[in-house]
Design a protein around this motif. Sequence first.
Motif, PDB file in Angstrom:
ATOM      1  N   UNK A 191      25.873  43.842  67.447  1.00  0.00           N
ATOM      2  CA  UNK A 191      26.574  45.134  67.520  1.00  0.00           C
ATOM      3  C   UNK A 191      25.714  46.122  68.311  1.00  0.00           C
ATOM      4  N   UNK A 192      25.961  46.182  69.599  1.00  0.00           N
ATOM      5  CA  UNK A 192      25.126  46.969  70.505  1.00  0.00           C
ATOM      6  C   UNK A 192      25.080  48.443  70.106  1.00  0.00           C
ATOM      7  N   UNK A 193      26.199  48.922  69.537  1.00  0.00           N
ATOM      8  CA  UNK A 193      26.270  50.359  69.243  1.00  0.00           C
ATOM      9  C   UNK A 193      25.614  50.708  67.904  1.00  0.00           C
ATOM     10  N   UNK A 194      25.101  49.665  67.203  1.00  0.00           N
ATOM     11  CA  UNK A 194      24.504  49.931  65.898  1.00  0.00           C
ATOM     12  C   UNK A 194      23.055  49.468  65.807  1.00  0.00           C
ATOM     13  N   UNK A 195      22.824  48.224  66.255  1.00  0.00           N
ATOM     14  CA  UNK A 195      21.544  47.589  65.954  1.00  0.00           C
ATOM     15  C   UNK A 195      20.388  48.253  66.679  1.00  0.00           C
ATOM     16  N   UNK A 251      20.123  49.844  61.431  1.00  0.00           N
ATOM     17  CA  UNK A 251      21.485  49.994  61.955  1.00  0.00           C
ATOM     18  C   UNK A 251      21.850  51.426  62.337  1.00  0.00           C
ATOM     19  N   UNK A 252      20.858  52.293  62.453  1.00  0.00           N
ATOM     20  CA  UNK A 252      21.124  53.656  62.940  1.00  0.00           C
ATOM     21  C   UNK A 252      22.218  54.367  62.164  1.00  0.00           C
TER      22      UNK A 252
END
Lengths: 287, 194
Positions: A191-195, A251-252
Amino acid sequence: MTYDRLIAWLSSGFQNPRAVTVFCKAVLILTLLRILFLWNASLVMVKYHYLSTPRSWPGKIVFAPSVLAGDHLSLVYIFFITLIIIGIFIPWNYLSGAIFFWITLNLYRITMPLTNGADQVQIALAGCMIFMVSTPYFKTAKMMAWQTVVFNASVLATQLIIVFVYFISGWDKLMTDSWRTGDAFLMISNLQHLINPFFKDLLTNPILNIVLAWITILFELTFVVFVWFRSTRMFTLIAGILFHFTIAIVLNLPEFALMMSVSYLVFLKDSAYIFLENVFIGKQVES
Amino acid sequence: MNSSGSHDVYIRKVAACFAWIIVIHVLACIYFTITPKYYPLHRTAIALLYKRVFLIGPFYTEHRISISPSLYIRYKESVGEWSPFVDYGADLHRQYYNAPWQYDKLKQDDLMRHFMREAFNTKWKHSHDPAEVSNTKQFCTLSAFVTDGLIGKENVDSIHLIYSFSAFSSEQSAFKVDTVWNITFNPKQICDIR
């Protein structure tokens, strides 16, 4: 808790009023911080996201700030911040609870494209907080009886909301193949937008992924039980804080981590604050 | 003594009402959580209320974590060549990691993905023809955000968007990348409402 004990708990005075007041004020402080951190992104958002006017008159009145925010976002946020700061310093009452719930609903509507699980939790908490008033409000014994029971019931309802957040997620994970096999963490690593890229490669190890997946499932399902017992409560809450802050870093999701950590304050008892006072203030008096 | 006794009886009656409400509420929460959706009551208004208000989650469900969307953008100004493709989401994340107090960078990525999702989920989601999506509110919002909010240049006359999904296949235990939307348009012509 048996049925008789539940009735006794609901009816024997305000349960842990100090701890509940700290919880309410902490949620206010967190909301204040969220507004400050979301301000810039909100200013960008309102340039492109149209905040429509509700069709009904009650809707127009209740959501008036969210409509005004389209053109005057900063003014609306300053207004909300002012009300929240007042709420932090005055004794918690039904009016401050209702106003905070109204602010929360409007914030949710304004920041809809930016919302996440933290907002859903906040709305639920704000709804229950309306009734968490322990300062005697009424003159008649009957109304005071209602105030006491409603206070205790709203605290229990809030605790149940938090517990069911874990139960629902834990149950869903237990019923899902990819979580039982650990593949879920492999998916999360993608998950590029989270990890957080620092941890991406760690989550490709299948054995580590199974371990992490089962730690997550077991934590979420055991939270539901262990948080209710004095002997395991503090350990469970501390484990929960570590769990959420790990997620926040990996996970931001710092907002959700903070919201859940603050919500844990509703499980504390007044005795915990008395203990802390004795530890920090009591020793200073002795010396 | 009598009045305090009757007060105790009264408060216990009130407490008993709430105790029953709490017990029924807990049973309802458990029922709506563990039973499959085709079981009775799941399509009622009360179930909707519970799922919207009292039952928050579940989080990290398989369908939400199995697909990772990415938006690649390149543009051309009225004079010049096409720029290289940029993943602005990844760029915003990099800015956040370099300065974690800039939480708004993550939120701007959320915003971009929200606009992309809205535009993609319109009825023209399978269209690669700008004429079919022109003047749709969702696509115009996306176009305005990309042009002004991300690219930030005045003379852009062509934008090329590639929206791709990286999806996990549990049968193959591997990721597969699929381009789901590929569209090139002139932001100044596509939306009369701008």
